[in-house]
Design an enzyme around this catalytic site. Structure first.
Site, PDB file in Angstrom:
ATOM      1  N   SER A 105       0.718  -1.188   0.002  1.00  0.00           N
ATOM      2  CA  SER A 105      -0.072  -0.011   0.002  1.00  0.00           C
ATOM      3  C   SER A 105       0.795   1.114   0.022  1.00  0.00           C
ATOM      4  O   SER A 105       1.970   1.122   0.480  1.00  0.00           O
ATOM      5  CB  SER A 105      -0.858   0.055   1.227  1.00  0.00           C
ATOM      6  OG  SER A 105      -0.103  -0.040   2.508  1.00  0.00           O
ATOM      7  N   THR A 152      -1.461   6.472  -1.785  1.00  0.00           N
ATOM      8  CA  THR A 152      -2.779   6.933  -2.616  1.00  0.00           C
ATOM      9  C   THR A 152      -3.811   5.365  -2.749  1.00  0.00           C
ATOM     10  O   THR A 152      -4.881   5.236  -2.653  1.00  0.00           O
ATOM     11  CB  THR A 152      -2.827   7.408  -4.062  1.00  0.00           C
ATOM     12  OG1 THR A 152      -2.095   8.724  -3.906  1.00  0.00           O
ATOM     13  CG2 THR A 152      -4.268   7.670  -4.403  1.00  0.00           C
ATOM     14  N   ASP A 188       7.623  10.350  -9.679  1.00  0.00           N
ATOM     15  CA  ASP A 188       8.095   9.566  -8.546  1.00  0.00           C
ATOM     16  C   ASP A 188       9.113   8.372  -8.965  1.00  0.00           C
ATOM     17  O   ASP A 188       8.697   7.068  -9.018  1.00  0.00           O
ATOM     18  CB  ASP A 188       6.990   8.948  -7.592  1.00  0.00           C
ATOM     19  CG  ASP A 188       7.176   8.442  -6.373  1.00  0.00           C
ATOM     20  OD1 ASP A 188       8.431   8.668  -5.979  1.00  0.00           O
ATOM     21  OD2 ASP A 188       6.514   7.859  -5.836  1.00  0.00           O
TER      22      ASP A 188
END
Length: 422
Positions: free
Chosen positions: A82, A85, A214
């Site tokens: 996870s 978002t 990212d």
């Protein structure tokens, strides 16, 4: 594979309609009289504009699943990871193989921080859903072996619609850099070459030059030995706007690069250069040089220096990698070397943890390797081949260890007392 194809084809029309419904609904502005805070409304408008621009001209969704199938699979699925978002779970669908299901992470930092700012849980989940739909849209329009495959998407219109977006993706294994550092150089070169081919595609994509904002190893997975980017929600097709060259400095923690402001008011090539330097600092630096064939090291050093200083663009970088690949596959890198290797040889990394198993271009190269290591008394040229087509040679410490099969060729070192070698 056939079963997986059946469920994709059987649900294609239904899933396509569901996906288009989802996109249409989320592209609509909030209903009249919405009491959402102005700041949240503006963030929703910005993401809606971004998603609409990416979706313009794109093909309708292909393949997919019924939402009931996805819900049943996700009910007992183990969580793979996870993030800010989204949450990703592993699932086995009825009649198909294992897949990764990606959905909005209701307890993730993005939703929680949004709720702290605006106090609107439903609106914040809708905001996060835009990022997932953006990723689905990009994966649908960008097709490349270095991008994880989108099998389909599901939109559950029941309950809170923003919480019902699920992407069904190709399943990959997390990228473990420490493990990669222990693999043979040839495999590490393959990973770097695949990354360069991906960045070349992103620089010339149908949507224009795309930057991975990212860019981290955790954004990649391994699928059948190939590197694939799996997280695209922070990708951008926009290049930085500028008025003068001073607006176009590309900053990294240890280096800065001045770029030019084009006549169109954009920082020229900034997306491509950002991707390339990140590839250098996260991948090339660690995976390219260690234990490479000595004759190839000057070529690899040039790649490292050129990408580390952004002297090369992605086109030049791809050509340099293809040159190294050609030299390695053809064995031309051996022509300027004596037949017998003089440098000390360490049988690491090896393709086998139980012995010394290395890729070679020919029996002559294997002979040079064996002759350079005193404990090597024999070797076998096996029928196994690497992804470049080079055969694997098994090196042994004693001729009595040789147990070749009928398709292998064995070589034994002659007695040193006879003054002869392999």
């Amino acid at each position: 594979m056939e079963a997986a194809g059946r469920w994709r084809r059987g649900a294609a029309l239904s899933a396509a309609l569901l996906a288009l419904s989802a996109l249409a609904l989320l592209l609509l502005p909030p209903p009249p009289g919405s009491a959402l805070p102005p700041g949240l409304l503006e963030e929703l408008r910005q993401r809606r504009r971004d998603l609409r621009r990416l979706a313009a001209g794109g093909a309708a969704a292909e393949g997919g699943l019924r939402c009931g199938d996805v819900r049943r699979a996700a009910g007992t699925a183990p969580v793979l990871g996870s993030g800010f978002t989204k949450v990703v779970v592993r699932a086995a669908l009825a009649g198909g193989g294992a897949v990764a299901l990606k959905s909005v992470h209701g307890a993730g930092r993005e939703v929680r921080q949004c709720e702290q700012r605006y106090g609107e849980p439903a609106g914040c989940r809708r905001l996060a859903a835009y990022k997932l739909l953006k990723e689905v849209t990009l994966l649908r329009r960008l097709r490349h072996p270095g991008i994880v495959q989108l099998h389909g998407q599901c939109y559950d219109s029941g309950g809170e619609p923003e919480a019902g977006v699920t992407a069904v993706l190709e399943l990959g294994a997390p990228l473990e850099m420490i493990q990669l550092l222990q693999t043979p150089w040839e495999e590490r070169f393959k990973i770097c070459l695949g990354l360069v081919e991906l960045l070349f595609y992103l620089a010339h994509s149908p949507l224009g030059s795309i930057v991975l904002l990212d860019f981290q190893p955790r954004q990649f997975v391994m699928v059948d030995g190939n590197l694939k980017v799996t997280d695209m929600d922070d990708a951008s097709t926009e290049e930085l706007s500028c008025e003068e060259d001073n607006d176009c400095t590309l900053d990294f923690p240890t280096k800065s690069f001045p770029l030019q402001c084009s006549s169109a008011g954009k920082c020229e090539g900034i997306n491509e250069k950002r991707n390339l330097f990140n590839a250098y600092r996260y991948f090339f630096t660690y995976l390219l040089p260690h234990s490479a064939p000595p004759a190839l090291q000057p070529f690899l050093s040039d790649i490292l220096n050129a990408t580390g200083n952004l002297r090369y663009g992605i086109n030049e970088t791809l050509r340099a990698f293809e040159k190294v690949l050609h030299l390695y596959k053809s064995g031309l890198y051996l022509q300027k070397r004596p037949l017998l290797l003089k440098e000390a040889y360490k049988c690491w990394p090896s393709y086998s943890h139980l012995g010394c198993l290395l890729s070679v271009h020919s029996p002559e190269e294997a002979a040079a390797i064996c002759s350079s290591q005193p404990q090597c008394q024999s070797f076998i040229i096996t029928q196994q081949r690497t992804w470049t087509g080079r055969p694997l040679a098994s090196f042994q410490s004693s001729p009595t260890d040789l147990i070749p099969d009928t398709t292998a060729v064995a070589y034994i070192k002659r007695s040193a007392s006879l003054g002869r070698r392999l």
